[in-house]
Motif scaffolding. Structure first.
Motif, mmCIF file in Angstrom:
data_model
loop_
_atom_site.group_PDB
_atom_site.id
_atom_site.type_symbol
_atom_site.label_atom_id
_atom_site.label_comp_id
_atom_site.label_asym_id
_atom_site.label_seq_id
_atom_site.Cartn_x
_atom_site.Cartn_y
_atom_site.Cartn_z
ATOM 1 N N LEU A 290 0.805 -1.301 0.005
ATOM 2 C CA LEU A 290 -0.018 -0.054 0.120
ATOM 3 C C LEU A 290 0.874 1.516 -0.100
ATOM 4 C CD1 LEU A 290 -2.843 -0.879 2.440
ATOM 5 C CD2 LEU A 290 -2.778 -0.758 -0.070
ATOM 6 N N SER B 171 1.781 1.809 -3.487
ATOM 7 C CA SER B 171 0.901 2.211 -4.404
ATOM 8 C C SER B 171 0.515 3.711 -4.027
ATOM 9 C CB SER B 171 -0.418 1.381 -3.940
ATOM 10 O OG SER B 171 -0.246 -0.003 -4.298
ATOM 11 N N VAL C 62 -6.198 -3.436 -2.953
ATOM 12 C CA VAL C 62 -5.885 -4.000 -1.478
ATOM 13 C C VAL C 62 -6.378 -5.072 -1.679
ATOM 14 C CG1 VAL C 62 -6.704 -3.605 0.790
ATOM 15 C CG2 VAL C 62 -6.137 -1.478 -0.419
#
Length: 191
Positions: free
Chosen positions: A19, A22, A70
């Motif tokens: 994450l 990202s 996710v």
């Protein structure tokens, strides 16, 4: 499914790392779009309007894309974590068997799963099994000799009480050692 602390911690770390990666990519994407708008559109009012329109659409897209990412990232890492921690769990089981004195049973691992560690544990188990087997054979021979000495001393009427008591004591000690050795589960080693 039964999760260990190690699996949960590892999975959480991998999802967080993914994450964060990202987030860095999305931030870079926003910066590139903002810079490109400033370069292509010289008028500040048009820049503001065009930026609001593009970022509104981009935010809508990312609002739906991020949850999907996710879930996909978590699913991929879940598979990887289960594979890695499954091998770790089987290694732990194998070590627990050794700790309990069970040298005969082993837990097999794939060649790819911690191969060198698994090979080391397998060698250790085989060595401990071989050593325990040799000790058991030795104890059996000593008991046999003790019994033979006792029989011969009674036959020959060498009723020397002290010798007989020592032989009986030796036999009792060896039998107690044999009882201790019986706590181990061992196989006759292959040559």
């Amino acid at each position: 499914m039964n999760f260990t602390k190690f699996q949960i911690k590892y999975l959480a770390n991998m999802v967080i790392i993914s994450l964060l990666t990202s987030a860095i990519v999305v931030t870079g994407m926003y910066y590139v779009v903002k810079t490109e708008i400033a370069y292509r559109i010289p008028d500040a009012a048009e820049q503001q309007m065009f930026s609001a329109m593009i970022f509104s659409e981009l935010n809508k897209f990312l609002f739906f894309l991020i949850p999907v990412l996710v879930v996909l990232i978590a699913a991929v890492w879940f598979v990887i974590v289960r594979r890695m921690t499954g091998a770790e769990s089987r290694l732990a089981q194998s070590l627990e068997l050794l700790n309990e004195g069970n040298f005969a049973d082993s837990i097999e691992l794939d060649k790819s799963e911690f191969a060198s560690l698994a090979a080391g544990i397998r060698k250790l188990r085989q060595k401990l099994n071989r050593d325990a087997w040799e000790e058991r054979v030795l104890v059996d021979k000593i008991i046999e000799v003790g019994n033979e000495v006792l029989r011969e001393s009674e036959k020959a009427a060498l009723k020397k009480e002290k010798v007989i008591n020592l032989v009986i004591k030796m036999k009792d000690l060896i039998e107690s050692y044999e009882i201790k050795m019986n706590q181990y589960k061992i196989d006759k080693p292959s040559k």
